[in-house]
Design an enzyme around this catalytic site. Structure first.
Site, mmCIF file in Angstrom:
data_model
loop_
_atom_site.group_PDB
_atom_site.id
_atom_site.type_symbol
_atom_site.label_atom_id
_atom_site.label_comp_id
_atom_site.label_asym_id
_atom_site.label_seq_id
_atom_site.Cartn_x
_atom_site.Cartn_y
_atom_site.Cartn_z
ATOM 1 N N HIS A 232 5.446 42.814 9.027
ATOM 2 C CA HIS A 232 6.299 43.537 9.174
ATOM 3 C C HIS A 232 7.182 43.251 10.588
ATOM 4 C CE1 HIS A 232 2.988 45.733 7.221
ATOM 5 N NE2 HIS A 232 3.829 45.833 6.417
ATOM 6 N N ARG A 339 14.625 30.452 -5.541
ATOM 7 C CA ARG A 339 13.242 29.749 -5.772
ATOM 8 C C ARG A 339 12.325 30.552 -6.586
ATOM 9 N NH1 ARG A 339 14.401 26.294 -1.084
ATOM 10 N NH2 ARG A 339 14.331 24.091 -1.629
ATOM 11 N N ARG A 375 16.621 29.944 -10.528
ATOM 12 C CA ARG A 375 16.101 28.783 -10.901
ATOM 13 C C ARG A 375 14.636 29.035 -11.456
ATOM 14 N NH1 ARG A 375 14.453 24.150 -6.986
ATOM 15 N NH2 ARG A 375 12.537 25.203 -6.343
ATOM 16 N N GLU A 474 17.832 16.164 -9.886
ATOM 17 C CA GLU A 474 17.168 15.744 -8.706
ATOM 18 C C GLU A 474 16.232 14.704 -9.047
ATOM 19 O OE1 GLU A 474 14.439 19.209 -7.621
ATOM 20 O OE2 GLU A 474 14.613 19.836 -9.721
ATOM 21 N N ASN A 497 16.488 16.931 -2.180
ATOM 22 C CA ASN A 497 14.987 16.639 -1.663
ATOM 23 C C ASN A 497 14.198 15.936 -2.559
ATOM 24 O OD1 ASN A 497 15.947 18.909 -0.019
ATOM 25 N ND2 ASN A 497 14.661 20.299 -0.999
ATOM 26 N N ASP A 498 14.367 16.167 -3.943
ATOM 27 C CA ASP A 498 13.339 15.465 -4.847
ATOM 28 C C ASP A 498 14.487 14.091 -5.107
ATOM 29 O OD1 ASP A 498 10.922 16.636 -5.589
ATOM 30 O OD2 ASP A 498 12.154 18.256 -6.244
ATOM 31 N N ARG A 508 8.062 12.832 -0.390
ATOM 32 C CA ARG A 508 8.560 13.655 0.720
ATOM 33 C C ARG A 508 7.534 14.482 1.442
ATOM 34 N NH1 ARG A 508 11.288 18.605 -3.170
ATOM 35 N NH2 ARG A 508 10.829 19.813 -1.515
ATOM 36 N N CYS A 545 22.057 22.155 -3.716
ATOM 37 C CA CYS A 545 21.135 23.016 -2.997
ATOM 38 C C CYS A 545 20.025 22.393 -2.030
ATOM 39 C CB CYS A 545 20.488 24.001 -4.117
ATOM 40 S SG CYS A 545 19.585 23.175 -5.227
HETATM 41 C C1 PEP Z 1 15.440 19.895 -4.244
HETATM 42 O O1 PEP Z 1 14.539 19.128 -4.645
HETATM 43 O O2 PEP Z 1 16.542 19.378 -3.696
HETATM 44 C C2 PEP Z 1 15.256 21.161 -4.314
HETATM 45 C C3 PEP Z 1 16.336 22.164 -4.064
HETATM 46 O O3 PEP Z 1 14.111 21.905 -4.882
HETATM 47 P P1 PEP Z 1 12.940 21.917 -4.223
HETATM 48 O O4 PEP Z 1 13.068 21.686 -2.698
HETATM 49 O O5 PEP Z 1 12.409 23.580 -4.366
HETATM 50 O O6 PEP Z 1 11.953 21.125 -4.988
HETATM 51 MG MG MG Z 2 13.265 19.883 -6.228
#
Ligand code: PEP
Ligand code: MG
Length: 600
Positions: A232, A339, A375, A474, A497-498, A508, A545
């Site tokens: 909290h 997410r 998503r 991705e 990211n992916d 990663r 994103c």
């Molecule tokens: C990504 O892969 O860039 C992404 C936004 O998804 P996550 O980081 O949740 O895999």
């Molecule tokens: Mg991803």
């Protein structure tokens, strides 16, 4: 002896950024002992049960009143407490202790509360562990009513009256900032030394009622022994922009009222009685941070437009209703990525359609017409659900993940789609499919969306029939085939990211090869640029994103590539906006040209 003259550093978890320099105000938890008086006849049992029901009733009324005046995130915490008050796990156990074990109501409440606090406090899941504080809080509230006490601030009871009302305290707010206070306790004692606008609260944890009872507008920092990001105190600290460090551990017990503290809510460092020169360094750092923060805050309601008039849309990546509040605080124009797996990961079993519907609906309502991109479940890889066992795989990131699971476990997917569709009438809602690798997968997912719509139509439940369906780009195959996918998707959202890990074949999560994980690698950049181009060619929006969208080093490059929709963690929004406001497209294109052509 306190740690007064000892330079001491505690390492906690930074849960709300900012540097606070001030005096400790220690809140000791008060715990009432049991009386041990047993009930000897049925009349006494009935009387104790009636008193217990009465105390629960009054506690419920009190919480409902508090909810009405609390901000949304705190109101939600209080709502959980109202539910807990009537949960068989707590209420039922207390009644059993009175009826069967012949305990008086007070002892029964204490016993059951302590046992549950221990059970939850020992849980591995951070969210559930944080619920121990809710149970302790309802226990204290009911005890107070049982004892027919006037409303007092238990747990925070040693905060003198003047604290709440701003009464007899002799405030010396800026002494520390001006450097005139030598670390250590003042001659006139701790009480005077901790007042005013330089107070740092030190507590085991702070319950919602403590936080409501205290006038924390005068507090500049929290340091708690327990807790983490979801406790909290941390939620409220972030909401109010108060620097906070949680999980400081036992070291916190040695701090006394009036001790000089320096707290860094970004790094999780808490310095106790630091040397004057260390305080000076933090004062300087704090001044710089404050100036930057104030400036960035002033951008909140400004639109993100380059100097030559190119408008950019800045949204937030969120996982919870608390994140939604934070997104609005930072001026997000919408949610580019919700997410949903975080809701699933915080539950003990698969969230039902109804639970999901309420969650999505609350976020859409709070977004008040701003677009929200939901998503669908993205588990597998590094994200596991304890109640949904996934096969052990040699390469989980290349295996049974995200949309692949949804297309395989259709009931799971349909339940989520129905919940999203039902929520879609409460705002501007869009569906985003993770890890799509081919047109076939997109088609299969769209067939299931159509099926979910049909079911809802039969059930006479409303939904947005024109809801737009986009895909994450991705996976390299999707980026390369973006021309085909653009014909069947309503929008793209690039998950860097992916995309980076798959393009460069760099895990990663692997610390050992982290230097190879480079989203600025021209191979990744070429894919990104080509996806943006395909979006323009086929007249569909392209957003981003992945973390790259919130990286200020990438802002000009991405603008130069033609990206106009960025979604990121909320605190990055003003930082990126500031860059956009100070640039023009000629500069952005030049930066892009240079980056794209660098030799690696
Ligand atoms: C990504 O892969 O860039 C992404 C936004 O998804 P996550 O980081 O949740 O895999
Ligand atoms: Mg991803």
């Amino acid at each position: 002896m306190t740690m007064m003259n000892i330079v001491n550093q505690l390492q906690g978890i930074g849960v709300s950024p900012g540097i606070a320099i001030g005096r400790a105000r220690v809140i000791r938890q008060q715990e009432a002992g049991m009386t041990g008086v047993a009930l000897t006849d049925e009349a006494a049992v009935r009387r104790e049960m009636a008193q217990f029901h009465d105390a629960v009733g009054r506690s419920t009324e009190e919480l409902t009143e508090l909810m009405a005046k609390a901000e949304t995130a705190v109101a939600e915490i209080l709502e959980v407490q109202v539910e807990l008050l009537h949960d068989p796990m707590w209420e039922g156990e207390v009644l059993t202790a009175i009826g069967e074990d012949k305990k008086n109501a007070g002892d029964a409440v204490l016993e059951v509360t302590r046992a549950l606090v221990k059970t939850f406090g020992d849980m591995e899941d951070e969210y559930l562990r944080a619920r121990a504080a809710d149970i302790a809080d309802i226990g204290k509230r009911v005890m107070r009513h049982l004892r027919s006490e006037e409303r007092t601030r238990e747990g925070a009871a040693d905060i003198p009256e003047g604290y709440e009302r701003g009464g007899p305290w002799r405030s010396r707010p800026n002494e520390v900032l001006s450097g005139s206070v030598v670390p250590g306790r003042d001659r006139d004692g701790a009480m005077n030394a901790v007042d005013g606008a330089d107070t740092i609260l030190v507590a085991t944890d702070l319950s919602p009622s403590d936080l409501i009872a205290l006038d924390i507008s005068r507090v500049i920092g929290f340091a708690t022994r327990a807790g983490g990001k979801t406790s909290h105190a941390s939620i409220v600290a972030r909401l109010r922009g108060i620097a906070a460090v949680a999980g400081c551990g036992e070291g916190l017990d040695a701090i006394a009222d009036g001790d000089m503290l320096v707290l860094d809510g970004a790094t999780g460092i808490l310095l106790v009685s630091p040397a004057p020169e260390v305080v000076e360094q933090y004062i300087e750092r704090r001044k710089e941070q404050l100036a930057t923060t104030r400036f960035l805050q002033s951008l909140k309601s400004k639109e993100a437009i380059t100097m030559d008039g190119t408008a950019v849309h800045l949204s937030a990546n969120i996982g919870s209703i608390e994140d939604m509040e934070q997104a609005l605080e930072y001026g997000a124009q919408g949610v580019g990525l919700l997410r949903t797996e975080l809701l699933f990961m915080q539950s003990n079993s698969l969230p039902t359609e109804e639970e999901q519907f309420i969650f999505y609906k609350n976020i859409l309502v709070r977004a008040a017409g701003r677009p929200v991109t939901i998503r669908t479940l993205d588990i597998g890889g590094d994200k596991a659900l304890p109640y949904l066992p996934l096969p052990k795989e040699d390469n989980p990131f290349l295996g049974y993940r995200a949309i692949r699971i949804s297309l395989d476990q259709k009931d799971l997917f349909l339940t989520q789609l129905k919940a999203i569709l039902r929520a879609s009438v409460f705002g501007e809602c869009r569906i985003l499919l993770p890890m799509i690798g081919s047109v076939q997968e997109l088609r299969q997912a769209k067939t299931l969306i159509a099926e979910a719509k049909e079911v809802l139509t039969k059930q006479l439940l409303p939904y947005d029939a024109d809801i737009r369906t986009g895909i994450m780009i991705e996976v390299p195959s999707a980026a390369i085939m973006a021309d085909q996918l653009a014909k069947e998707a309503d929008f793209f959202s690039i998950g860097t990211n992916d995309l980076c890990q798959y393009t460069l074949a760099v895990d990663r999560m692997n610390e050992k090869i982290k230097a190879l994980y480079d989203p600025f690698h021209p191979a990744v950049l070429r894919l990104i640029r080509s996806v943006i181009e395909q979006g323009y060619l086929h007249h569909i929006p392209v957003e981003m994103c992945g973390e790259l969208a919130g990286d200020p080093q990438a802002t000009l490059l991405l603008l130069g590539m033609g990206l106009r929709d960025f979604s990121m963690n909320a605190p990055s929004i003003p930082v990126v906006k500031n860059i956009i406001l100070q640039t023009n497209m000629t500069v952005a294109r030049a930066v892009c040209h240079q980056e794209m052509n660098k030799i690696v």
